[in-house]
Design an enzyme around this catalytic site. Structure first.
Site: not given
Length: 746
Positions: A366-367, A495, A563-564
Site C-alpha cells: 500500500w506504500d 501492525e 506501530k504507525q
C-alpha cells in the site's frame, strides 16, 4: 508494510563535518566516505545503480551495492517472489600495474571495519587516508540530473600519483541506457590500464550468467530464478582512440585497454551500458546491443545533454522552500529519489525501496498508493497513470484472489511482485488479514480521476478496478440482526495489532469510501451502479467512543501502543466527514501511543492533520520529526526507521513531500474545483508549489505569511475554493488569497 525486519543501515542520521552542501543548492556532496557514509543511489525510473564510495563497481559495505531494473522478479518457488539484482555494470577500474583504484577503496573500508570501537579519528585524518592511497576525495550527487561524480587523488602501491574522476549517468531520456565515464590524469609516465567489467558479485537470485566479449563489447545474459524473465546487459567501451585492447578470456564479461600515459595529460574512457529485459523485447541481447551501440555513437556529451533536458522537464514541478536551506535540500532530494524509480510508460509499481534495493523483497505494498503516488500525482499525472497500470494489469489476479477466499470482486494482495498474486511470506499474518490495501488502491484510482478528469481512463481502467473492489467489500461484510454491516477478522494499518480484530475503524471507513467511489464513477460514466454498493456503505459500522470523543482503532481496543499512523488517517488522506474536534482528539490520543521506532511516514500524517486544524506549530514540529531522525548522510536518503530498516525508503520520502503538497497548502482534489487552505510555519518565509496539474490546467501556489498567490500558466480558468469562497483564476493571470492565521493556543 509487514513487521519483519528489512535489510538496511543502522547508523545515526546526524550530519558530520565531512558532509556539506556545495555552493550549488542542487548538489549534495561529501569529502568523507568513512564517517556515517551511506552510498549514493541514482536511476532513470527504469534502471538504477547504487554507487559506492569508489564511484564505480561493487561494494558489500556499508550498504550492499545493487543494480535493479523494473520487473526483474524471480518466480515464487512455492514461497514468494523476490527482486533479482543484475551484475554491477558501473565497474571501470584504473590501474598502474602495481594496484588498482578500486582496491585502494577496499583497503580504506577494511581499515574502517577493523577499527570498530577504536580510534576513528585516526582513520578519517587526511594523512591516514593518504597512507592508504586516497586523498582529495569528494563525491557529489546532482539532483538536477542524477549524475554522481566522484573525484580523488590516488597513490598506488608503487608510489605513482593519479587524479581520478568518475561520473555515473542513468539516462532519463533513454530508459535502457546508462554511461560511466572516468577521466584519469597520471602524474607519472608508464602504462595505464583500464578494465571494463560486468561484475557478477552484485548479481543475486539469477541463473548462472552467459557472458562474453567481442566486437568491442562485453555482455552478460541471465534469468531471474524461476520466473523466466531474461535480462541482458551490454557494455561498449570507448577509449577515445587513445587505448589498445588486450586479449580477453573467453566466457568472461571483461575488457581491458592500455594507454602509454604521460604526466599531466588527462585520458578519458566511457562505457555505454544498456539493460534490456524480456518484458521489453523478444530478443533482449540483440536489443541491448543496439541500444549500447547507438549510445556510443551519440557520445557522452549528447547523452548528458539529453538526460539534462529530460530531468529539466521533470523539475518544472519543483517545491521551493524559502527560509530553510537544509529543508529545501531534503525536499528536493525526496522528490529526486521518487523519480529515480518511476517513469512515464513504465507500468511497474515501486516497492518501498524502489529500484535502490531488494528491501521487502522488492514487493509492492500500500506504500505506493498511500504514500508515494500522491506526491507524483500533483505534478506528474502521466507518471502516476503508469504506476496505476501495475494494478490494472493485475486485476484478473486480484479477482482470482477474492474468489479463492470465497468472495466476489477483486482483492488486491498485501504484497505482490511479478504476477499480482499474494506474495507475503507464509509466516506473516498480514497477507491473510491486512485487507485494507484494496481500498487504498481504490483511493489512488479515485484521486487520479479527480485530478485528471480523464473519462477514457475512467471507463477503461478506473471503473473496472473501483467496481471490482466495491464488489469485494459487498461480499466481504457480515450483517447483524440490527441491519448493520461489519468487517470482521482483519489487521488494521497498525501492525502491532496482529489480530484478527473486528471492525477496524480504518478498514471500515476505507471500505465505505471505496464503495461510494465506485457508485460515483459509474454515475459519472452514465452506467448503472450496483445498488448494494451504497446500501452496504450506508450500513457499515464506524466505531466511535462517545465518552472519549475518539475513534477506537478496532472493537475492543484498550489504548495499547501502536506501530504507525492508523486512526489519524481518517482525516487525511480519507477526508472522513468528522468535526475538527474529533480529528484533534484522535491526534492527541494516538500520537503519544505511537511507537517512536515505528516507520518514518507516520509523522508526515500527523503534520498534515495538524496543518489542516490550523495548528501550524505542531505541524512543523512533526515535519521535523518526520525527516530528521530518518535521513542518512551524506545524500539525504530516508531509512525506514530511526534504527535502520528499508533503504532508500521511498515511502518516507513520499510521505514527507505530501506535507508540502497537501499539508501546508491544504490542497485537495475535487471533480469541479481545487480546494486550498494555505498556512505557513513561522520558521519559513514561504513555500511555492510549481507546475501543479489539475484537469488540463497548470498552476503554481505561492504561500507567504501575508497571503497566497495562485497563478495559472495553462488551461481554462481554474476554479479554486478557499475559506468557503470560490475564485476563478484566468489563464495567464493570478488570484491572491488569504493565508490562514495559525492557532495561538499552543
Amino acid at each position: 508494510m509487514d513487521a519483519r525486519t528489512a535489510e538496511g543501515p543502522t547508523q545515526g542520521s546526524a550530519p558530520t563535518s565531512g558532509v556539506f552542501a556545495a555552493s550549488d543548492e542542487w548538489v549534495l556532496s561529501t569529502d568523507d566516505l568513512l564517517t556515517d557514509y551511506h552510498p549514493a543511489f541514482t536511476g532513470n525510473g527504469w534502471l538504477a545503480a547504487r554507487v559506492p564510495g569508489a564511484g564505480n563497481g561493487f561494494a558489500e559495505t556499508p550498504v550492499r551495492t545493487q543494480f535493479h531494473v523494473a520487473g526483474f522478479y524471480t518466480g515464487r518457488g512455492g514461497e514468494w517472489s523476490r527482486k533479482a539484482s543484475l551484475a554491477a555494470w558501473t565497474t571501470l577500474d584504473v590501474s598502474d600495474g602495481s594496484g588498482s583504484f578500486n582496491d585502494a577503496f577496499s583497503s580504506v573500508r577494511e581499515s574502517e571495519e577493523q577499527l570498530v570501537g577504536g580510534d576513528w579519528a585516526a582513520v578519517t585524518r587526511p594523512e591516514a587516508g593518504a597512507a592508504r592511497g586516497i586523498e582529495r576525495y569528494r563525491q557529489s550527487l546532482d539532483l538536477r540530473t542524477g549524475v554522481i561524480t566522484t573525484e580523488a587523488r590516488w597513490t598506488s602501491p608503487a608510489g605513482r600519483v593519479t587524479d581520478v574522476r568518475y561520473q555515473v549517468l542513468t539516462d532519463r531520456s533513454r530508459p535502457h541506457v546508462a554511461a560511466v565515464t572516468v577521466t584519469v590524469t597520471p602524474h607519472w609516465e608508464g602504462t595505464l590500464v583500464v578494465t571494463d567489467t560486468l561484475d557478477d558479485r552484485a548479481a543475486t537470485r539469477t541463473t548462472p550468467a552467459r557472458q562474453g566479449a567481442g566486437a568491442g563489447r562485453i555482455w552478460t545474459v541471465t534469468e531471474a530464478e524461476g520466473s523466466g524473465v531474461v535480462a541482458a546487459v551490454v557494455s561498449v567501451l570507448d577509449a577515445a582512440g587513445t587505448a589498445l585492447p588486450r586479449p580477453v578470456e573467453e566466457g568472461t564479461a571483461a575488457r581491458t585497454v592500455t594507454v602509454r600515459a604521460l604526466p599531466g595529460h588527462p585520458y578519458s574512457f566511457t562505457k555505454y551500458v544498456s539493460v534490456v529485459t524480456s518484458h521489453d523485447a523478444d530478443d533482449p541481447p540483440a536489443a541491448a546491443r543496439a541500444h549500447a551501440d547507438a549510445a556510443a555513437r551519440a557520445g557522452y556529451g549528447r547523452l548528458a545533454d539529453d538526460n539534462r533536458r529530460a530531468w529539466a522537464r521533470e523539475w518544472e514541478g519543483d517545491i521551493v522552500v524559502r527560509g530553510d536551506a537544509r529543508l529545501q535540500r531534503q525536499v528536493r532530494a525526496s522528490k529526486f529519489y521518487l523519480l529515480t524509480s518511476v517513469r512515464e510508460d513504465s507500468p511497474w509499481s515501486p516497492s518501498p525501496a524502489g529500484l535502490s534495493s531488494d528491501s521487502y523483497n522488492g514487493h509492492v505494498f500500500w506504500d505506493t498508493e498511500t504514500w508515494i503516488l500522491p506526491s507524483l500525482l500533483a505534478q506528474h499525472p502521466q507518471i502516476a497513470e503508469s504506476v496505476l497500470d501495475y494494478r490494472v494489469q493485475r486485476l484478473d489476479a486480484a479477482r482470482a484472489y477474492a474468489s479463492d477466499g470465497g468472495h466476489g470482486g477483486a482483492r488486491f494482495p498485501w504484497e505482490s511482485g511479478l504476477t499480482g498474486d499474494e506474495d507475503t511470506p507464509a509466516w506473516a499474518p498480514f497477507g491473510h488479514l491486512e485487507q485494507h490495501v484494496s481500498s487504498d488502491v481504490a483511493l489512488a484510482f479515485w484521486q487520479y480521476w479527480l485530478a485528471t478528469g480523464d473519462e477514457r481512463w475512467l471507463r477503461t481502467s478506473g471503473l473496472p478496478v473501483l467496481s471490482a473492489v466495491a464488489d469485494f467489500w459487498t461480499s466481504r461484510v457480515t450483517g447483524d440482526a440490527e441491519g448493520r454491516c461489519h468487517i470482521n477478522g482483519v489487521i488494521p494499518p497498525d501492525e502491532y495489532a496482529e489480530g484478527p480484530h473486528d471492525d477496524s475503524v480504518y478498514t471500515n471507513v476505507a471500505a465505505r469510501a471505496a464503495l461510494r467511489f465506485a457508485a460515483r464513477a459509474a454515475e459519472t460514466l452514465g452506467q448503472p451502479a450496483d445498488p448494494r454498493w451504497t446500501d452496504v456503505a450506508d450500513r457499515l459500522v464506524i466505531p466511535f467512543d462517545q465518552a472519549r470523543g475518539i475513534h477506537p482503532e478496532f472493537t475492543g481496543y484498550e489504548g495499547q501502543q501502536i506501530k504507525q499512523a492508523d486512526v489519524v488517517m481518517l482525516a487525511y488522506p480519507w477526508e472522513h466527514p468528522q468535526p475538527a474536534e474529533v480529528s484533534r482528539a484522535d491526534l492527541e490520543y494516538y500520537v503519544p501511543r505511537t511507537h517512536e521506532d515505528g516507520p518514518s511516514m507516520t509523522d508526515s500524517v500527523h503534520s498534515i492533520v495538524y496543518a489542516e486544524l490550523g495548528d501550524v506549530k505542531a505541524a512543523f514540529e512533526h515535519t521535523r520529526r518526520s525527516v530528521e531522525p530518518f535521513l542518512r548522510p551524506p545524500f539525504e536518503q530516508f531509512a525506514e526507521a530511526r534504527t535502520g530498516g528499508a533503504f532508500t525508503f521511498l515511502t518516507g520520502h513520499g510521505g514527507f513531500l505530501q506535507e508540502f503538497l497537501h499539508g501546508y497548502s491544504g490542497l485537495r482534489w475535487r471533480a469541479d474545483r481545487v480546494v486550498l487552505a494555505p498556512i505557513l510555519p513561522d520558521r519559513l518565509d514561504g513555500i511555492a508549489l510549481q507546475r501543479l496539474r489539475w484537469r488540463g490546467r497548470v498552476f503554481d501556489i505561492d504561500i507567504r505569511h501575508d497571503g497566497t498567490t495562485v497563478r495559472l500558466h495553462a488551461g481554462e480558468a481554474l476554479p479554486v475554493e478557499a475559506a468557503g469562497q470560490l475564485h476563478h483564476v484566468p489563464a495567464g493571470r493570478e488570484v491572491r488569497l488569504a493565508s490562514r492565521t495559525p492557532l495561538t493556543d499552543r
